[in-house]
Design a protein around this motif. Sequence first.
Motif, PDB file in Angstrom:
ATOM      1  N   HIS A 132      -7.084  -1.259   7.629  1.00 60.30           N
ATOM      2  CA  HIS A 132      -6.941  -1.223   6.168  1.00 60.30           C
ATOM      3  C   HIS A 132      -6.598   0.186   5.702  1.00 60.30           C
ATOM      4  O   HIS A 132      -5.757   0.356   4.804  1.00 60.30           O
ATOM      5  N   ILE A 133      -7.227   1.191   6.299  1.00 61.34           N
ATOM      6  CA  ILE A 133      -6.938   2.579   5.952  1.00 61.34           C
ATOM      7  C   ILE A 133      -5.473   2.895   6.231  1.00 61.34           C
ATOM      8  O   ILE A 133      -4.779   3.503   5.399  1.00 61.34           O
ATOM      9  N   GLN A 134      -4.977   2.467   7.382  1.00 58.52           N
ATOM     10  CA  GLN A 134      -3.583   2.729   7.762  1.00 58.52           C
ATOM     11  C   GLN A 134      -2.614   2.022   6.821  1.00 58.52           C
ATOM     12  O   GLN A 134      -1.578   2.580   6.455  1.00 58.52           O
ATOM     13  N   GLN A 135      -2.939   0.801   6.422  1.00 55.84           N
ATOM     14  CA  GLN A 135      -2.071   0.062   5.505  1.00 55.84           C
ATOM     15  C   GLN A 135      -1.954   0.771   4.160  1.00 55.84           C
ATOM     16  O   GLN A 135      -0.867   0.843   3.579  1.00 55.84           O
ATOM     17  N   CYS A 136      -3.063   1.305   3.680  1.00 56.27           N
ATOM     18  CA  CYS A 136      -3.035   2.048   2.416  1.00 56.27           C
ATOM     19  C   CYS A 136      -2.154   3.288   2.533  1.00 56.27           C
ATOM     20  O   CYS A 136      -1.339   3.573   1.645  1.00 56.27           O
ATOM     21  N   ARG A 137      -2.310   4.028   3.607  1.00 55.38           N
ATOM     22  CA  ARG A 137      -1.593   5.287   3.769  1.00 55.38           C
ATOM     23  C   ARG A 137      -0.118   5.087   4.069  1.00 55.38           C
ATOM     24  O   ARG A 137       0.705   5.954   3.777  1.00 55.38           O
ATOM     25  N   GLN A 138       0.234   3.948   4.642  1.00 60.10           N
ATOM     26  CA  GLN A 138       1.632   3.678   4.989  1.00 60.10           C
ATOM     27  C   GLN A 138       2.380   2.948   3.880  1.00 60.10           C
ATOM     28  O   GLN A 138       3.545   2.568   4.052  1.00 60.10           O
ATOM     29  N   GLY A 139       1.731   2.759   2.744  1.00 59.76           N
ATOM     30  CA  GLY A 139       2.415   2.142   1.607  1.00 59.76           C
ATOM     31  C   GLY A 139       2.512   0.637   1.671  1.00 59.76           C
ATOM     32  O   GLY A 139       3.288   0.030   0.919  1.00 59.76           O
ATOM     33  N   MET A 140       1.725  -0.002   2.540  1.00 58.83           N
ATOM     34  CA  MET A 140       1.791  -1.462   2.672  1.00 58.83           C
ATOM     35  C   MET A 140       0.990  -2.168   1.582  1.00 58.83           C
ATOM     36  O   MET A 140       1.100  -3.384   1.409  1.00 58.83           O
ATOM     37  N   LEU A 141       0.166  -1.404   0.859  1.00 61.05           N
ATOM     38  CA  LEU A 141      -0.661  -1.991  -0.199  1.00 61.05           C
ATOM     39  C   LEU A 141      -0.381  -1.314  -1.538  1.00 61.05           C
ATOM     40  O   LEU A 141      -1.284  -1.154  -2.369  1.00 61.05           O
ATOM     41  N   ASP A 142       0.877  -0.935  -1.748  1.00 58.53           N
ATOM     42  CA  ASP A 142       1.234  -0.176  -2.957  1.00 58.53           C
ATOM     43  C   ASP A 142       0.853  -0.883  -4.248  1.00 58.53           C
ATOM     44  O   ASP A 142       0.504  -0.238  -5.239  1.00 58.53           O
ATOM     45  N   LYS A 143       0.930  -2.208  -4.245  1.00 55.00           N
ATOM     46  CA  LYS A 143       0.636  -2.938  -5.486  1.00 55.00           C
ATOM     47  C   LYS A 143      -0.841  -2.821  -5.870  1.00 55.00           C
ATOM     48  O   LYS A 143      -1.211  -3.126  -7.005  1.00 55.00           O
ATOM     49  N   HIS A 144      -1.681  -2.403  -4.926  1.00 52.87           N
ATOM     50  CA  HIS A 144      -3.097  -2.214  -5.210  1.00 52.87           C
ATOM     51  C   HIS A 144      -3.478  -0.738  -5.229  1.00 52.87           C
ATOM     52  O   HIS A 144      -4.654  -0.382  -5.091  1.00 52.87           O
ATOM     53  N   ILE A 145      -2.477   0.125  -5.368  1.00 57.53           N
ATOM     54  CA  ILE A 145      -2.703   1.568  -5.475  1.00 57.53           C
ATOM     55  C   ILE A 145      -2.164   2.021  -6.821  1.00 57.53           C
ATOM     56  O   ILE A 145      -1.084   1.594  -7.235  1.00 57.53           O
ATOM     57  N   SER A 146      -2.881   2.869  -7.491  1.00 58.01           N
ATOM     58  CA  SER A 146      -2.495   3.324  -8.827  1.00 58.01           C
ATOM     59  C   SER A 146      -1.070   3.881  -8.846  1.00 58.01           C
ATOM     60  O   SER A 146      -0.763   4.853  -8.161  1.00 58.01           O
TER      61      SER A 146
END
Length: 221
Positions: A132-146
């Motif tokens: 999950h940490i890697q997905q956030c940092r690699q832009g795979m969860l952009d829709k859930h990032i401000s």
Amino acid sequence: MFKSKFNDKKFKTNCRICISRLKLVEKKKTEMALKARKEIADYLKLNKYDRARIRVEHIIREDYKVEALEITEMFLDLVLARVGLIQMSNSIDIGLQEPINSIIWVQPRITDDCVELKTVVDELMKKYGKEHIQQCRQGMLDKHISTKLQDKLNQHSPKKSLVENYLIEIARNYDVDFKPDQAALLDDGIPDEVRNGAVPEKPHWDQFDQKKPPSGGPPPG
């Protein structure tokens, strides 16, 4: 081999440390920006406009950085207040998706300003897993990032019109005679092919509105 468990006390303690650290960094950067504005006013007095514009670009980036730190601080406040929800489940509560994912995403980008944020993210990793940490940092969860946080930390050069508006405000605050570049003021960042009607898709014009500087800047001199 046993998996390390999420330590709520360690998490809360480091969230508080990060909040305090960010407040100090924001204050320091704001004070430095005010001093830099005086330096830019001096450049304008000496008609060193190119140097003034270069310095303004740096100030704009720093203003955006301060805003990004303030957003991060707000998210830390939020997860700190709702740490009970984090403890209850191994999946992220829908109301905490944006703050948690944003904290994970921003951590490596502001590590020089807040080293302690890594400990907070390490605890989140224990809770939600390394993937999950890697997905956030690699832009795979952009829709859930401000998106606002991402915008503040992008590496694009400031628009010429924004730079010129900063110069106008600085000159006004320090009572310096300054004639802005009218061509630069008209530079709204819209591609020529869009402006000339060659591209049929209508853009979101509000994102090109440069009638005012970014929120929080430029503050009075």
